[in-house]
Design a protein around this motif. Structure first.
Motif, PDB file in Angstrom:
ATOM      1  N   GLU A 221      55.097  -5.539  37.616  1.00 35.79           N
ATOM      2  CA  GLU A 221      53.798  -5.703  36.954  1.00 35.79           C
ATOM      3  C   GLU A 221      52.767  -4.804  37.624  1.00 35.79           C
ATOM      4  O   GLU A 221      51.646  -5.201  37.924  1.00 35.79           O
ATOM      5  N   SER A 222      53.199  -3.566  37.821  1.00 31.32           N
ATOM      6  CA  SER A 222      52.399  -2.565  38.520  1.00 31.32           C
ATOM      7  C   SER A 222      51.905  -1.513  37.536  1.00 31.32           C
ATOM      8  O   SER A 222      52.697  -0.904  36.815  1.00 31.32           O
ATOM      9  N   PRO A 223      50.609  -1.257  37.517  1.00 30.52           N
ATOM     10  CA  PRO A 223      50.083  -0.259  36.584  1.00 30.52           C
ATOM     11  C   PRO A 223      50.458   1.184  36.918  1.00 30.52           C
ATOM     12  O   PRO A 223      50.494   2.025  36.020  1.00 30.52           O
ATOM     13  N   LEU A 224      50.753   1.511  38.182  1.00 26.99           N
ATOM     14  CA  LEU A 224      51.022   2.914  38.523  1.00 26.99           C
ATOM     15  C   LEU A 224      52.259   3.474  37.825  1.00 26.99           C
ATOM     16  O   LEU A 224      52.152   4.505  37.141  1.00 26.99           O
ATOM     17  N   PRO A 225      53.438   2.862  37.940  1.00 24.46           N
ATOM     18  CA  PRO A 225      54.588   3.468  37.250  1.00 24.46           C
ATOM     19  C   PRO A 225      54.445   3.477  35.729  1.00 24.46           C
ATOM     20  O   PRO A 225      54.858   4.432  35.065  1.00 24.46           O
ATOM     21  N   VAL A 226      53.829   2.447  35.179  1.00 23.28           N
ATOM     22  CA  VAL A 226      53.618   2.400  33.727  1.00 23.28           C
ATOM     23  C   VAL A 226      52.634   3.490  33.308  1.00 23.28           C
ATOM     24  O   VAL A 226      52.856   4.192  32.313  1.00 23.28           O
ATOM     25  N   SER A 227      51.576   3.661  34.072  1.00 24.02           N
ATOM     26  CA  SER A 227      50.582   4.694  33.771  1.00 24.02           C
ATOM     27  C   SER A 227      51.186   6.084  33.918  1.00 24.02           C
ATOM     28  O   SER A 227      50.905   6.983  33.106  1.00 24.02           O
ATOM     29  N   MET A 228      52.033   6.277  34.928  1.00 17.44           N
ATOM     30  CA  MET A 228      52.703   7.563  35.101  1.00 17.44           C
ATOM     31  C   MET A 228      53.577   7.882  33.889  1.00 17.44           C
ATOM     32  O   MET A 228      53.551   9.004  33.378  1.00 17.44           O
ATOM     33  N   ALA A 229      54.343   6.896  33.439  1.00 16.36           N
ATOM     34  CA  ALA A 229      55.207   7.099  32.274  1.00 16.36           C
ATOM     35  C   ALA A 229      54.367   7.434  31.042  1.00 16.36           C
ATOM     36  O   ALA A 229      54.707   8.331  30.270  1.00 16.36           O
ATOM     37  N   ALA A 230      53.262   6.728  30.875  1.00 19.66           N
ATOM     38  CA  ALA A 230      52.398   6.974  29.720  1.00 19.66           C
ATOM     39  C   ALA A 230      51.814   8.384  29.757  1.00 19.66           C
ATOM     40  O   ALA A 230      51.842   9.111  28.760  1.00 19.66           O
ATOM     41  N   VAL A 231      51.293   8.782  30.913  1.00 18.54           N
ATOM     42  CA  VAL A 231      50.729  10.124  31.056  1.00 18.54           C
ATOM     43  C   VAL A 231      51.791  11.182  30.780  1.00 18.54           C
ATOM     44  O   VAL A 231      51.534  12.192  30.127  1.00 18.54           O
ATOM     45  N   GLY A 232      52.995  10.921  31.253  1.00 18.80           N
ATOM     46  CA  GLY A 232      54.046  11.915  31.169  1.00 18.80           C
ATOM     47  C   GLY A 232      54.669  12.103  29.808  1.00 18.80           C
ATOM     48  O   GLY A 232      55.094  13.210  29.469  1.00 18.80           O
ATOM     49  N   ILE A 233      54.743  11.035  29.014  1.00 23.95           N
ATOM     50  CA  ILE A 233      55.528  11.191  27.784  1.00 23.95           C
ATOM     51  C   ILE A 233      54.824  10.875  26.473  1.00 23.95           C
ATOM     52  O   ILE A 233      55.408  11.096  25.416  1.00 23.95           O
ATOM     53  N   LEU A 234      53.614  10.378  26.483  1.00 26.63           N
ATOM     54  CA  LEU A 234      52.985  10.042  25.197  1.00 26.63           C
ATOM     55  C   LEU A 234      52.916  11.253  24.265  1.00 26.63           C
ATOM     56  O   LEU A 234      53.359  11.176  23.114  1.00 26.63           O
ATOM     57  N   ALA A 235      52.398  12.358  24.730  1.00 30.53           N
ATOM     58  CA  ALA A 235      52.292  13.538  23.855  1.00 30.53           C
ATOM     59  C   ALA A 235      53.665  14.099  23.471  1.00 30.53           C
ATOM     60  O   ALA A 235      53.915  14.351  22.287  1.00 30.53           O
ATOM     61  N   PRO A 236      54.595  14.279  24.423  1.00 33.28           N
ATOM     62  CA  PRO A 236      55.910  14.779  24.022  1.00 33.28           C
ATOM     63  C   PRO A 236      56.652  13.846  23.059  1.00 33.28           C
ATOM     64  O   PRO A 236      57.393  14.315  22.190  1.00 33.28           O
ATOM     65  N   GLN A 237      56.424  12.546  23.194  1.00 35.30           N
ATOM     66  CA  GLN A 237      57.110  11.619  22.293  1.00 35.30           C
ATOM     67  C   GLN A 237      56.546  11.676  20.877  1.00 35.30           C
ATOM     68  O   GLN A 237      57.270  11.473  19.907  1.00 35.30           O
ATOM     69  N   VAL A 238      55.265  11.978  20.757  1.00 34.89           N
ATOM     70  CA  VAL A 238      54.686  12.195  19.425  1.00 34.89           C
ATOM     71  C   VAL A 238      55.338  13.423  18.790  1.00 34.89           C
ATOM     72  O   VAL A 238      55.694  13.413  17.608  1.00 34.89           O
ATOM     73  N   LEU A 239      55.523  14.469  19.596  1.00 31.57           N
ATOM     74  CA  LEU A 239      56.202  15.668  19.097  1.00 31.57           C
ATOM     75  C   LEU A 239      57.649  15.348  18.718  1.00 31.57           C
ATOM     76  O   LEU A 239      58.148  15.809  17.694  1.00 31.57           O
ATOM     77  N   TRP A 240      58.338  14.548  19.543  1.00 35.36           N
ATOM     78  CA  TRP A 240      59.713  14.144  19.242  1.00 35.36           C
ATOM     79  C   TRP A 240      59.751  13.401  17.910  1.00 35.36           C
ATOM     80  O   TRP A 240      60.608  13.683  17.067  1.00 35.36           O
ATOM     81  N   ALA A 241      58.839  12.448  17.731  1.00 35.66           N
ATOM     82  CA  ALA A 241      58.814  11.652  16.492  1.00 35.66           C
ATOM     83  C   ALA A 241      58.543  12.542  15.279  1.00 35.66           C
ATOM     84  O   ALA A 241      59.169  12.381  14.225  1.00 35.66           O
ATOM     85  N   ALA A 242      57.639  13.495  15.417  1.00 36.65           N
ATOM     86  CA  ALA A 242      57.342  14.410  14.307  1.00 36.65           C
ATOM     87  C   ALA A 242      58.553  15.284  14.005  1.00 36.65           C
ATOM     88  O   ALA A 242      58.913  15.472  12.832  1.00 36.65           O
ATOM     89  N   ASP A 243      59.201  15.786  15.044  1.00 36.26           N
ATOM     90  CA  ASP A 243      60.385  16.618  14.850  1.00 36.26           C
ATOM     91  C   ASP A 243      61.500  15.814  14.178  1.00 36.26           C
ATOM     92  O   ASP A 243      62.183  16.311  13.279  1.00 36.26           O
ATOM     93  N   PHE A 244      61.672  14.575  14.586  1.00 35.93           N
ATOM     94  CA  PHE A 244      62.696  13.712  13.997  1.00 35.93           C
ATOM     95  C   PHE A 244      62.378  13.416  12.534  1.00 35.93           C
ATOM     96  O   PHE A 244      63.259  13.496  11.671  1.00 35.93           O
ATOM     97  N   ALA A 245      61.134  13.073  12.241  1.00 37.42           N
ATOM     98  CA  ALA A 245      60.738  12.775  10.860  1.00 37.42           C
ATOM     99  C   ALA A 245      60.938  13.990   9.960  1.00 37.42           C
ATOM    100  O   ALA A 245      61.467  13.865   8.843  1.00 37.42           O
ATOM    101  N   ILE A 246      60.554  15.152  10.436  1.00 36.81           N
ATOM    102  CA  ILE A 246      60.735  16.377   9.649  1.00 36.81           C
ATOM    103  C   ILE A 246      62.227  16.677   9.484  1.00 36.81           C
ATOM    104  O   ILE A 246      62.676  17.079   8.415  1.00 36.81           O
ATOM    105  N   GLY A 247      63.002  16.432  10.539  1.00 39.59           N
ATOM    106  CA  GLY A 247      64.451  16.619  10.455  1.00 39.59           C
ATOM    107  C   GLY A 247      65.094  15.675   9.451  1.00 39.59           C
ATOM    108  O   GLY A 247      66.028  16.060   8.736  1.00 39.59           O
ATOM    109  N   CYS A 248      64.595  14.440   9.377  1.00 36.74           N
ATOM    110  CA  CYS A 248      65.112  13.476   8.394  1.00 36.74           C
ATOM    111  C   CYS A 248      64.860  13.945   6.963  1.00 36.74           C
ATOM    112  O   CYS A 248      65.605  13.591   6.042  1.00 36.74           O
TER     113      CYS A 248
END
Length: 168
Positions: A47-74
């Motif tokens: 229940e620590s904000p640091l690792p969760v915040s690190m994960a959020a900072v690191g992947i939110l934008a790339p995951q949006v790109l992944w989702a867009a790439d997947f949707a377009i691929g579908c």
């Protein structure tokens, strides 16, 4: 933190980690998204904000790109190619289905950051982790290759040689 969230997430990783390890090998866990999965697990149970915040900072934008790439691929299109593996019939539907975490993990991270708070050290900590991963992936891991779709282990991890797994 609801216990069911911790248990459900842990159960998911208890399936994903050995399946990915067996199918892709340990180098798969050098991907930013997989590092974020493990950081999220740590943050959930502590229940620590640091690792969760690190994960959020690191992947939110790339995951949006992944989702867009997947949707377009579908829809039969092509954006970046980062989700081409999701349409590879040589990989089982179960294995590809596990990768759908890219679609829901950002929402879980936003929920967790809202619940636990954002740790201001996250950006600096993620940047340090990301640089280590990038250097390891660039200098020690295989780069793009023409037969990348047929190779069971990852190539061009974290796209350090460009967005194409078959050519730098």
């Amino acid at each position: 933190m609801p216990l069911w969230v911790k248990l459900a997430y842990t159960a998911f990783l208890a399936v994903l980690v050995p399946v990915y390890w067996a199918n892709y090998g340990p180098t798969n866990f050098l991907y930013f998204c997989d590092v974020a999965l493990l950081l999220t697990l740590l943050g959930l149970w502590r229940e620590s904000p640091l690792p969760v915040s690190m994960a959020a900072v690191g992947i939110l934008a790339p995951q949006v790109l992944w989702a867009a790439d997947f949707a377009i691929g579908c829809c039969g299109g092509h954006l970046t190619g980062m989700t081409d593996y999701m349409f590879n019939p040589d990989r089982s539907a179960f294995l590809r289905g596990l990768s759908l975490f890219h679609g829901w993990l950002p929402f879980l991270l936003l929920y967790l950051v809202r619940l636990l708070g954002y740790d201001r050290r996250a950006f600096a900590c993620w940047t340090a982790v990301a640089w280590v991963l990038i250097l390891v992936c660039y200098f020690a891991m295989p780069g793009p290759r023409a037969d990348a779709a047929q190779v069971p282990t990852p190539v061009n991890i974290n796209y350090v040689h460009g967005m194409d797994d078959t050519a730098a």
